[in-house]
Design a protein around this motif. Structure first.
Motif, PDB file in Angstrom:
ATOM      1  N   LYS A 158       4.818 -11.889   0.452  1.00  0.00           N
ATOM      2  CA  LYS A 158       5.584 -12.979   1.065  1.00  0.00           C
ATOM      3  C   LYS A 158       5.404 -12.959   2.570  1.00  0.00           C
ATOM      4  O   LYS A 158       5.964 -12.111   3.274  1.00  0.00           O
ATOM      5  CB  LYS A 158       7.064 -12.831   0.716  1.00  0.00           C
ATOM      6  N   SER A 160       6.041 -14.281   6.271  1.00  0.00           N
ATOM      7  CA  SER A 160       7.167 -14.976   6.895  1.00  0.00           C
ATOM      8  C   SER A 160       6.940 -15.148   8.393  1.00  0.00           C
ATOM      9  O   SER A 160       6.198 -14.386   9.011  1.00  0.00           O
ATOM     10  CB  SER A 160       8.481 -14.245   6.627  1.00  0.00           C
ATOM     11  N   ALA A 193       7.694 -23.249   2.611  1.00  0.00           N
ATOM     12  CA  ALA A 193       7.751 -22.348   1.450  1.00  0.00           C
ATOM     13  C   ALA A 193       6.789 -22.821   0.371  1.00  0.00           C
ATOM     14  O   ALA A 193       6.112 -22.016  -0.281  1.00  0.00           O
ATOM     15  CB  ALA A 193       9.170 -22.269   0.913  1.00  0.00           C
ATOM     16  N   GLY A 196       3.528 -21.506   1.008  1.00  0.00           N
ATOM     17  CA  GLY A 196       3.372 -20.054   0.964  1.00  0.00           C
ATOM     18  C   GLY A 196       3.788 -19.335   2.231  1.00  0.00           C
ATOM     19  O   GLY A 196       3.485 -18.158   2.414  1.00  0.00           O
ATOM     20  N   ASN A 198       7.165 -18.357   4.436  1.00  0.00           N
ATOM     21  CA  ASN A 198       8.618 -18.398   4.540  1.00  0.00           C
ATOM     22  C   ASN A 198       9.019 -18.348   5.996  1.00  0.00           C
ATOM     23  O   ASN A 198       8.568 -17.470   6.728  1.00  0.00           O
ATOM     24  CB  ASN A 198       9.227 -17.194   3.809  1.00  0.00           C
TER      25      ASN A 198
END
Lengths: 368, 145
Positions: A158, A160, A193, A196, A198
């Protein structure tokens, strides 16, 4: 023959295992390592910045600042002495890769790699070349510069991007504005989001005037605002941006600097998005969210896929090389980085990025 | 109205004002001979993106600061809550207008039903150093009942 084939299969399987083993040893947590150094340009105005890359490093940003006059980044050489990128290859191009090749005041921000096709970083001692220039763009010798190198490890599952929304001119006390901004930020979070990335948004008030100067040209309060936040991308919300030009918003660079400077923010106007009645409806909130996402897209390295004169493009292989308004609107009107909102009775939602554009975002050293 | 809007949407000023890149009001003048009319049409509520309405009002203020027809339009915006955003733009740039016009608009804005328009008007009076409430004319100047 059979034993020879068996041997080949065994070797292939060993190689496969070795390949897997190498990948497994990388720690892909998106962590950043920051190094600062004081350097001096040579008699040709060139500064050689050493960038020591480890096995986990997937991208880096070199920020050169502090010289009087102008600064630019000229290119990068890898550990084998091979030229990885050189500004002269892009000087006459109708495609744009990075603003770091252009002379700018105060700070030059160079992120590498930019695109997927630029290839992965390789371990070893790289060198990034920057130049100190006079106000006319000629080399300026023997200039002291401060250099910051941010090396970012490969990303985990994830990715970010920390984002701080900073209200200028006391807008943090204006409930209509804060509700609209929070609503737009929520839409923007959903939009990124889906691609892909965050974003983690936090909100603060900052004690600066609500009429915001253009970050690309520099604003005297912006360095202090970034200093106060200290990390990620800062989006300043004001009443207007750039006075008469009255912009939707503007990013301080492509890419923007990840340290305090007069260019280190994205500035957006709430008033222009609220339209003639100064009250947001759903469609205006959507365009406001798209402006934040679009301008932060610039800040992390994205260009318009095509400029509005239809004769200049980004450097990506999967955004269409269209050459007219009708062709470009037909091919790209839903793209987040299209140069204007496309509207008839309603406005088209601009929420899409190509895989190549997403790769640019993920290669930015500010994304973890 | 439909004719006006279709003209506006197809016009060069619209093409420039919808761009995200910086465009100055001076650029617009070079793009169209009927700038005032085109800008006025672009301030209509049906024009999308609605940001174009705001930017058109900026350019009316910047380019037609001395035009009485435009001043009359501004006066309507001061009292119409549905045009509050445009009123804010004018009040924010009131120094570009002839002083008497600016003061007149700001005084009208004080009676607006939109709190933000009232606040921007008050801010203009603070900047200008003029009293918020208009001085009443001397009795001799009053018309006979």
């Amino acid at each position: 023959m059979r034993s020879f084939l068996t041997l080949l299969m065994l070797m292939a399987s060993l190689l496969a295992c070795t390949g897997t083993a190498v990948e497994d040893t990388r720690t892909c947590d998106g962590a950043s390592r920051v190094e600062t150094m004081a350097l001096t340009s040579d008699k040709s105005g060139v500064v050689e910045v050493p960038v020591s890359l480890g096995p986990n490093d997937a991208s880096f940003m070199v920020l050169t600042e502090g010289a009087s006059g102008l600064l630019s980044t000229d290119g990068a050489v890898n550990q084998d002495g091979e030229v990885v990128v050189d500004w002269s290859d892009w000087a006459d191009s109708r495609e744009s890769l990075t603003n770091a090749f252009f002379a700018s005041d105060e700070v030059s921000a160079f992120n590498w790699p930019v695109r997927e096709e630029d290839g992965a970083l390789t371990e070893g001692e790289w060198t990034v070349s920057a130049s100190t220039l006079d106000d006319d763009g000629y080399p300026k010798a023997k200039q002291d510069v401060d250099v910051t190198v941010i090396r970012r490890a490969c990303l985990g599952a994830k990715a970010s991007l920390p984002v701080t929304i900073a209200y200028a001119g006391g807008l943090e006390n204006d409930r209509e504005v804060t509700e609209a901004v929070e609503g737009a930020a929520e839409l923007w979070e959903g939009l990124y989001a889906a691609l892909g990335v965050n974003i983690k948004v936090s909100f603060i008030g900052v004690d600066i005037d609500g009429s915001l100067p253009e970050p690309l040209l520099g604003g005297e309060d912006y360095a202090e605002v970034y200093e106060q936040v200290g990390d990620g991308v800062v989006v300043v919300v004001g009443n207007d941006v750039a006075g008469e030009a009255d912009l939707y918003g503007e990013a301080g660079g492509i890419p923007g600097p990840l340290l305090p400077s007069s260019h280190s923010v994205v500035a957006v106007s709430w008033l222009i998005h609220a339209g003639g009645n100064a009250a947001f409806d759903d469609s205006e909130l959507q365009v406001f969210a798209e402006t934040m996402a679009h301008e932060v897209g610039h800040y992390v390295g994205l260009y318009h896929p095509v400029e509005s004169d239809w004769s200049a493009w980004d450097a990506l292989g999967d955004t269409r090389r269209c050459t007219s308004a009708s062709a470009c609107e037909s091919a790209l009107s839903t793209n987040l980085m299209f140069p204007y909102p496309v509207c008839g009775r309603n406005c088209v939602e601009q929420t899409k990025l190509t895989d190549g554009q997403v790769a640019v975002v993920l290669n930015n050293a500010g994304v973890r | 109205m439909l004719l006006v809007l279709s003209f506006a949407f197809a016009g060069p000023a619209y093409e420039l004002l919808r761009l995200r890149d910086p465009v100055t009001c001076l650029d617009l003048g070079a793009a169209t001979p009927a700038l005032r009319e085109e800008l006025a049409a672009l301030t209509e509520p049906a024009v999308l993106p609605s940001s174009v309405q705001v930017r058109a009002s900026v350019c009316l203020t910047e380019r037609f600061a001395d035009d009485p027809v435009v001043h009359a339009q501004f006066g309507k915006w001061m009292l119409d809550s549905e045009r509050a955003g445009l009123a804010l733009v004018v009040l924010q740039r009131a120094e570009a207008l002839p002083r008497a016009v600016a003061l007149d608009l700001a005084r009208q804005a004080l009676t607006s039903g939109n709190h933000r328009v009232v606040a921007y008007s008050q801010a203009f009076f603070v900047r200008s150093g003029e009293p918020v409430v208009a001085e009443p004319p001397p009795p001799a100047a009053l018309p006979a009942p």
